[in-house]
Scaffold this motif. Sequence first.
Motif, short mmCIF file in Angstrom:
data_model
loop_
_atom_site.label_atom_id
_atom_site.label_comp_id
_atom_site.label_asym_id
_atom_site.label_seq_id
_atom_site.Cartn_x
_atom_site.Cartn_y
_atom_site.Cartn_z
N LYS A 98 -3.39 -7.79 -0.84
CA LYS A 98 -4.07 -8.15 -2.08
C LYS A 98 -4.51 -6.96 -2.91
O LYS A 98 -4.79 -7.11 -4.11
CB LYS A 98 -5.30 -9.02 -1.76
CG LYS A 98 -6.35 -8.32 -0.91
CD LYS A 98 -7.49 -9.27 -0.60
CE LYS A 98 -8.56 -8.58 0.25
NZ LYS A 98 -9.65 -9.52 0.58
N ASP A 99 -4.59 -5.76 -2.31
CA ASP A 99 -5.01 -4.61 -3.09
C ASP A 99 -3.86 -3.97 -3.86
O ASP A 99 -4.04 -2.99 -4.58
CB ASP A 99 -5.68 -3.55 -2.20
CG ASP A 99 -4.82 -3.13 -1.02
OD1 ASP A 99 -3.72 -3.71 -0.84
OD2 ASP A 99 -5.25 -2.23 -0.27
N GLY A 100 -2.65 -4.53 -3.73
CA GLY A 100 -1.52 -4.04 -4.49
C GLY A 100 -1.55 -4.58 -5.91
O GLY A 100 -2.22 -5.57 -6.21
N PRO A 101 -0.80 -3.94 -6.84
CA PRO A 101 -0.77 -4.42 -8.22
C PRO A 101 -0.02 -5.75 -8.31
O PRO A 101 0.76 -6.10 -7.43
CB PRO A 101 -0.01 -3.32 -8.96
CG PRO A 101 0.81 -2.65 -7.91
CD PRO A 101 0.02 -2.74 -6.64
N LYS A 102 -0.26 -6.49 -9.38
CA LYS A 102 0.46 -7.75 -9.60
C LYS A 102 1.95 -7.47 -9.63
O LYS A 102 2.40 -6.48 -10.18
CB LYS A 102 0.03 -8.39 -10.92
CG LYS A 102 -1.09 -9.39 -10.77
CD LYS A 102 -1.28 -10.18 -12.04
CE LYS A 102 -2.32 -11.28 -11.82
NZ LYS A 102 -2.51 -12.11 -13.03
N GLU A 152 0.36 -13.45 -4.07
CA GLU A 152 -0.74 -13.94 -4.88
C GLU A 152 -1.99 -14.18 -4.04
O GLU A 152 -1.93 -14.74 -2.94
CB GLU A 152 -0.36 -15.22 -5.63
CG GLU A 152 -0.03 -16.41 -4.77
CD GLU A 152 1.47 -16.60 -4.56
OE1 GLU A 152 1.89 -17.73 -4.34
OE2 GLU A 152 2.20 -15.59 -4.60
N THR A 153 -3.13 -13.75 -4.54
CA THR A 153 -4.40 -13.94 -3.85
C THR A 153 -4.95 -15.33 -4.16
O THR A 153 -4.46 -16.02 -5.07
CB THR A 153 -5.41 -12.88 -4.28
OG1 THR A 153 -5.72 -13.08 -5.67
CG2 THR A 153 -4.87 -11.47 -4.07
N ASP A 207 -5.97 -15.19 -7.67
CA ASP A 207 -4.82 -15.35 -8.56
C ASP A 207 -4.48 -16.83 -8.72
O ASP A 207 -4.23 -17.31 -9.83
CB ASP A 207 -3.59 -14.62 -8.00
CG ASP A 207 -3.73 -13.12 -8.02
OD1 ASP A 207 -4.50 -12.58 -8.84
OD2 ASP A 207 -3.07 -12.46 -7.19
N ARG A 216 2.34 -7.88 1.94
CA ARG A 216 2.22 -7.51 0.52
C ARG A 216 0.76 -7.75 0.15
O ARG A 216 0.40 -8.75 -0.46
CB ARG A 216 3.17 -8.33 -0.35
CG ARG A 216 4.62 -8.28 0.07
CD ARG A 216 5.55 -8.75 -1.02
NE ARG A 216 5.81 -7.68 -1.98
CZ ARG A 216 6.38 -7.88 -3.17
NH1 ARG A 216 6.71 -9.09 -3.56
NH2 ARG A 216 6.60 -6.85 -3.98
N GLU A 266 3.58 -6.82 -6.97
CA GLU A 266 3.86 -6.17 -5.69
C GLU A 266 2.98 -6.74 -4.57
O GLU A 266 3.09 -6.32 -3.43
CB GLU A 266 3.63 -4.66 -5.81
CG GLU A 266 4.58 -3.98 -6.77
CD GLU A 266 4.37 -2.48 -6.85
OE1 GLU A 266 3.72 -1.93 -5.93
OE2 GLU A 266 4.84 -1.86 -7.82
N ARG A 267 2.12 -7.67 -4.90
CA ARG A 267 1.28 -8.31 -3.90
C ARG A 267 1.60 -9.80 -3.85
O ARG A 267 2.08 -10.38 -4.83
CB ARG A 267 -0.20 -8.12 -4.23
CG ARG A 267 -0.66 -8.89 -5.46
CD ARG A 267 -2.16 -8.71 -5.71
NE ARG A 267 -2.64 -9.50 -6.83
CZ ARG A 267 -3.27 -9.00 -7.88
NH1 ARG A 267 -3.50 -7.69 -7.95
NH2 ARG A 267 -3.69 -9.79 -8.86
#
Length: 278
Positions: free
Chosen positions: A28-32, A37-38, A41, A26, A34-35
């Motif tokens: 890090k370039d996905g939207p919040k 947490e980076t 984040d 999932r 759907e990813r």
Amino acid sequence: MPKVRRRPPFWRRRNPARQYDIALLRPKDGPKGERFETVQDARAKSARSEQLLRSFSGGNRELAEFLQECRAGDYECDKPFCPICARVFRRWFIGELLRVTKGKEAVRIYTVLLKEAAPQDEITNLGLTSYGHLLRKRLERAGLGKVPVIGGFEIVYKAKRRIWVLHVNLVVIGGEKTAHNKFKQSFESSDMERPIIGAKLKDAPEQLSYILKFGTYHRPYEQQGSAKSPAKPLNPKEHAALLKWMSQFEFEDFLLLINARRQGGTRIVLTMPAATKS
């Protein structure tokens, strides 16, 4: 005297293999939402949490200091209320869930409501150990006593009723359909609404990433059908109460392992054969 270096906790000693790394599955370039947490984040959550803990007289400056110093790199605090450390723990745990469930059939996920508590100060004394024993007994009575079960305890705030709800998310690997039905029926006498919700494991990265979170948000509106209401940050008072409750525990206290155990510290292994699949 030379400084003694503390051995890192088990969940820091090994990164997940690429095929089980939720940070890659999932990305890090996905939207919040759907990813996974980076780091950014997690740092933003830490800074916000620190600010809330310092924002009013009933906050908690001691916990705020842990967050600030961990974020600054003074040390790794390894506290469940720290979003930066929780990200590392969750990455390890989700990786292990992905690994032990891969290739397994009849994997089911349950969310079980365990206890309601109100107001905020009542959650301080809300333990976890007794509920692990309760769940083990109910699984045994249902005929799932030899089935591997891995779970995570969480507590969420229901703003409309001003209560906290302790629940557990369970990953049940195998078992007869009749036994699963009996397990679900064992909660029918609960006075809580929808005390158990179940689903088959279909999208492993998405579903398993929700087994154990350390969120500081709530959903103020009732769920409509299958769509969850938008998540909103907790107010300072509830936020401080939740973090104070979390601070009593270590990360491993939130884990439930039945017919499963940690091997060599860093791996979860299934210790009993799964029952016949349904």
